[in-house]
Design a protein around this motif. Sequence first.
Motif, short mmCIF file in Angstrom:
data_model
loop_
_atom_site.label_atom_id
_atom_site.label_comp_id
_atom_site.label_asym_id
_atom_site.label_seq_id
_atom_site.Cartn_x
_atom_site.Cartn_y
_atom_site.Cartn_z
N PHE A 75 5.51 -9.97 -9.52
CA PHE A 75 4.39 -10.43 -10.93
C PHE A 75 2.98 -11.19 -10.74
CE2 PHE A 75 9.48 -10.94 -11.01
CZ PHE A 75 9.51 -10.45 -12.86
N GLY A 76 2.35 -9.96 -10.01
CA GLY A 76 0.96 -10.20 -9.32
C GLY A 76 0.90 -11.64 -9.28
N VAL A 77 1.48 -11.73 -8.15
CA VAL A 77 1.61 -12.58 -6.79
C VAL A 77 2.03 -11.78 -5.34
CG1 VAL A 77 2.14 -15.04 -5.73
CG2 VAL A 77 2.96 -14.66 -8.17
N PRO A 78 1.25 -12.07 -4.31
CA PRO A 78 1.18 -11.67 -3.00
C PRO A 78 3.20 -11.64 -2.49
CG PRO A 78 -0.97 -11.91 -3.32
CD PRO A 78 -0.66 -12.71 -5.08
N ALA A 79 3.74 -11.15 -2.08
CA ALA A 79 4.49 -12.01 -1.33
C ALA A 79 5.37 -10.98 -0.40
CB ALA A 79 5.95 -11.23 -2.78
N ALA A 80 5.78 -11.43 0.70
CA ALA A 80 6.49 -11.08 1.56
C ALA A 80 7.92 -9.96 1.39
CB ALA A 80 6.71 -11.87 2.78
N THR A 81 6.94 -9.13 1.88
CA THR A 81 8.74 -7.80 0.89
C THR A 81 8.70 -7.50 2.49
OG1 THR A 81 7.30 -7.77 -1.34
CG2 THR A 81 8.35 -6.21 -0.56
N VAL A 82 10.15 -6.69 2.69
CA VAL A 82 11.00 -6.16 3.80
C VAL A 82 10.30 -4.81 3.69
CG1 VAL A 82 12.36 -7.73 4.30
CG2 VAL A 82 12.97 -5.94 2.81
N THR A 83 9.24 -4.42 4.60
CA THR A 83 9.18 -2.77 4.46
C THR A 83 11.10 -2.34 5.41
OG1 THR A 83 9.11 -3.21 7.19
CG2 THR A 83 7.30 -3.13 6.17
N ALA A 84 11.81 -2.80 5.41
CA ALA A 84 13.02 -1.99 5.91
C ALA A 84 13.73 -1.05 4.72
CB ALA A 84 14.86 -3.00 5.75
N THR A 85 13.67 -1.28 3.97
CA THR A 85 14.10 0.03 2.94
C THR A 85 13.48 1.15 3.14
OG1 THR A 85 13.96 -1.86 1.06
CG2 THR A 85 14.36 0.22 -0.29
N GLY A 86 11.98 1.48 3.37
CA GLY A 86 11.89 2.49 3.29
C GLY A 86 12.29 3.28 5.22
N LYS A 87 11.81 1.95 5.12
CA LYS A 87 12.52 2.89 7.15
C LYS A 87 14.08 3.28 6.81
CE LYS A 87 9.68 0.10 9.28
NZ LYS A 87 8.90 -1.52 10.55
#
Length: 308
Positions: free
Chosen positions: A213-225
């Motif tokens: 939503f336009g805000v930098p958010a800590a997003t887990v990388t695990a989904t792609g991994k």
Amino acid sequence: MDRPVFRAYFLHPRFWLLWLGLGLLWLIAQLPYKVLLWLGRGLGALMYRLASARRKIAARNLELCFPQMAAAEREALLKENFASTGITFFEMAMAWWWPAERLRRLGTIEGLEHLRQAEADGQGVILMALHFTTLEMGGGLLGMAQNMYGMYRPHKNPLFDYVQRRGREQRLLGVIGRDDVRGMLKLLRAGGVVWYAPDQDYGAQRSLFVPLFGVPAATVTATGKFARMGRAQVIPFTQQRLPDGQGYRLVIHPPLADFPTQSEEVDCLRVNQWVEQAVRACPEQYLWAHRRFKTRPDGEPKLYKKKR
């Protein structure tokens, strides 16, 4: 994870109040569905008045994610969101304790063919869910139509953890601890389906900062991994509480195409774009009371007021 086991320790007086609350919730859950919706909305209105800390977090999230929305419109959305949150307590009880046939009558499922195709192709599936207030109901309803496992974060209270796991495993094949990477990959490589939600803030250590939503958010990388290492498809899954007591619409969406890529940042952005799309379709039922933006990039100010 092993099946939950009842322990004599759960009979200790420290748990008596929780036992009383769970027993009362079980009794109330036997009421007709529309009565439970009405009671849930009333509970949500009470929470809106009394749970000021959570109300402020939810209001701040709505302000960050929908800055173009008029203040009065956001306030109306906030109140409706608390009504949905109140209903969640009774949906949890229904998902855990209702007989299967009674529960099944509340749901319609679209898109099961995507899971059937993955099964035919011998591919595991990361069933990517989101933290809507209807999460337990979505998992319970789909778990009766599809063999699947769930990612699981233990509760701090051991008795509630036992009850929660036992309730979920009524509908699922089992649960996997959030940190059990080996177990997750083993299931995916064997063609299993794992119910998994990547849309909360788990800190900077396992995450990248990408816009939400336009805000930098800590997003887990695990989904792609997980998708890469488990040789699995990522198939989004949503559920929505329908108006006027009509039940629930569950949708299994087409698999994410060309996912994962060679870029973790691109993958995380793709996940957040999906989150935005799903939340915009049903914002009043999303879990806004979670501090989704609590982890900030270095040098950026905090977005929530400190707890007193």
